[in-house]
Design a protein around this motif. Structure first.
Motif, PDB file in Angstrom:
ATOM      1  N   UNK A   1      34.959  43.417  41.295  1.00 28.70           N
ATOM      2  CA  UNK A   1      34.479  44.301  40.530  1.00 28.70           C
ATOM      3  C   UNK A   1      34.496  45.746  40.399  1.00 28.70           C
ATOM      4  N   UNK A   2      35.241  46.166  41.618  1.00 28.87           N
ATOM      5  CA  UNK A   2      35.413  47.480  41.747  1.00 28.87           C
ATOM      6  C   UNK A   2      36.846  48.018  41.836  1.00 28.87           C
ATOM      7  N   UNK A   3      37.653  47.515  41.471  1.00 32.80           N
ATOM      8  CA  UNK A   3      39.121  48.017  41.492  1.00 32.80           C
ATOM      9  C   UNK A   3      39.648  48.363  42.814  1.00 32.80           C
ATOM     10  N   UNK A   4      40.604  48.890  42.990  1.00 36.83           N
ATOM     11  CA  UNK A   4      41.048  49.597  44.242  1.00 36.83           C
ATOM     12  C   UNK A   4      40.617  51.114  44.522  1.00 36.83           C
ATOM     13  N   UNK A   5      40.065  51.344  45.614  1.00 29.75           N
ATOM     14  CA  UNK A   5      39.561  52.796  46.022  1.00 29.75           C
ATOM     15  C   UNK A   5      40.289  53.338  47.164  1.00 29.75           C
ATOM     16  N   UNK A   6      40.826  54.692  47.077  1.00 29.96           N
ATOM     17  CA  UNK A   6      41.472  55.202  48.244  1.00 29.96           C
ATOM     18  C   UNK A   6      40.786  55.372  49.353  1.00 29.96           C
TER      19      UNK A   6
ATOM     20  N   UNK B   1      43.847  51.496  50.778  1.00 25.34           N
ATOM     21  CA  UNK B   1      42.949  51.280  49.551  1.00 25.34           C
ATOM     22  C   UNK B   1      42.092  50.007  50.210  1.00 25.34           C
TER      23      UNK B   1
ATOM     24  N   UNK C   1      46.566  57.378  43.106  1.00 23.88           N
ATOM     25  CA  UNK C   1      46.313  56.723  42.236  1.00 23.88           C
ATOM     26  C   UNK C   1      44.723  56.267  42.090  1.00 23.88           C
TER      27      UNK C   1
ATOM     28  N   UNK D   1      53.839  53.591  43.538  1.00 23.05           N
ATOM     29  CA  UNK D   1      53.480  53.284  44.607  1.00 23.05           C
ATOM     30  C   UNK D   1      53.888  51.680  44.869  1.00 23.05           C
TER      31      UNK D   1
ATOM     32  N   UNK E   1      42.145  53.994  40.050  1.00 25.61           N
ATOM     33  CA  UNK E   1      42.351  52.695  39.241  1.00 25.61           C
ATOM     34  C   UNK E   1      40.877  52.390  38.606  1.00 25.61           C
ATOM     35  N   UNK E   2      41.024  51.794  37.314  1.00 27.15           N
ATOM     36  CA  UNK E   2      40.038  51.137  36.943  1.00 27.15           C
ATOM     37  C   UNK E   2      39.715  50.044  37.511  1.00 27.15           C
ATOM     38  N   UNK E   3      38.547  49.415  36.913  1.00 28.78           N
ATOM     39  CA  UNK E   3      38.094  47.981  37.770  1.00 28.78           C
ATOM     40  C   UNK E   3      38.918  47.020  37.114  1.00 28.78           C
TER      41      UNK E   3
END
Lengths: 116, 115
Positions: free
Chosen positions: B40-45, B35, A104, B104, A106-108
Motif C-alpha cells: 500500500x505504499x508504493x516504492x520509496x527511495x 528503494x 523517481x 531506471x 512513485x504513486x501507491x
C-alpha cells in the motif's frame, strides 16, 4: 516536494476490453518526465510507457497509451484489448532531477485484475 | 547482459542482526538507487548514488547505510535490523545525463523479513 497520487487501489477489466488507470501529480517544475511501470507477481518492475512533459503528443506503445493533461497535472494510462498477462500492479512515477541525479517518486499503485 | 542483479533474493533476520544487500549492474550506468516497497505504499527511495564515490539520502534513509563500492556495485547495509524494516528492497540504475532521460532499470528485489 513532488507527490504522485493514484486514486484507484484496485481496478478490474474483462479480457479484450479497455481500462483506464488514473494518476495525478503535484509539482512546481515545468520540465519533467512521467512513467508507468508494471509489476507482475514476479515482482519485476517493467517500464510500460514514458511521457516527456514538453511534448504535447500523448505517448503510445502498442496497446498502451496515455492521456497527459499538463495543466491539470494528470497522467492516465489506457490499456486497450486487455490481455490476461496485463494483470499486475501498475505504478505511476514522476522523475525529478535534483542533486545531479534522476529520482523517481512513485504513486501507491493500482492493482489491475483481468477477468477471462 | 544480466542487467541489475541483487543478492540475496530472500532473507530472514532476527531483530538486532546486521546484513548487507548487494547490488550490481553491468550497463555502465552512473546512477544507482535503493528503494523499499511496503504494502500500500508504493516504492520509496532510501538512498541513491549519482556517480561513483557519491551517495545521498532519499525519502526514508533512517536505519540504513550505503556504499558505492565502484561504478558497478551499490550495497545497502542494515546495522541493527528492526521489524519495521521488513520489506521488499529494490536496487535500480540509470544514466544521469541532463539532456536525455533514461529509464531506471530495476533488479528482481530482495524480500527481507525481520522477526
Amino acid at each position: 516536494a513532488q507527490t504522485v497520487t493514484q486514486s484507484q487501489p484496485e481496478m478490474s477489466v474483462q479480457e479484450a476490453e479497455t481500462v483506464t488507470l488514473s494518476c495525478t501529480y503535484d509539482t512546481s517544475e515545468s520540465d519533467y518526465y512521467l512513467f508507468w511501470y508494471k509489476q507482475p507477481p514476479s515482482r519485476q518492475m517493467i517500464l510500460v510507457i514514458r511521457q516527456e512533459a514538453y511534448k504535447q503528443q500523448n505517448a503510445t506503445e502498442n496497446r498502451f497509451s496515455v492521456n497527459f493533461q499538463k495543466a491539470a497535472k494528470s497522467f492516465s494510462l489506457k490499456i486497450s484489448d486487455s490481455q490476461l498477462g496485463d494483470a499486475a500492479m501498475y505504478f505511476c512515477a514522476y522523475r525529478t532531477h535534483q542533486g545531479g541525479s534522476e529520482k523517481l517518486v512513485f504513486g501507491k499503485g493500482t492493482k489491475l485484475t483481468v477477468n477471462p | 547482459n544480466a542487467g541489475v542483479t541483487q543478492t540475496p533474493k530472500f532473507q530472514v533476520l532476527k531483530t538486532g542482526q546486521s546484513m548487507t544487500l548487494q547490488c550490481a549492474q553491468d550497463m555502465n550506468h552512473n546512477s544507482m538507487y535503493w528503494y523499499r516497497q511496503d504494502p500500500g505504499m508504493g516504492l520509496r527511495l532510501i538512498y541513491y548514488s549519482a556517480s561513483e564515490g557519491t551517495t545521498d539520502k532519499g525519502e526514508v534513509p533512517n536505519g540504513y547505510n550505503v556504499s558505492r563500492l565502484n561504478k558497478r556495485e551499490f550495497s545497502l547495509r542494515l546495522e541493527s535490523a528492526a521489524p519495521s524494516q521488513t520489506s521488499v528492497y529494490f536496487c535500480a540504475s540509470s544514466e544521469n545525463r541532463q539532456v536525455i532521460t533514461y529509464e531506471q532499470y530495476f533488479g528482481p528485489g530482495t524480500r527481507l523479513t525481520v522477526t
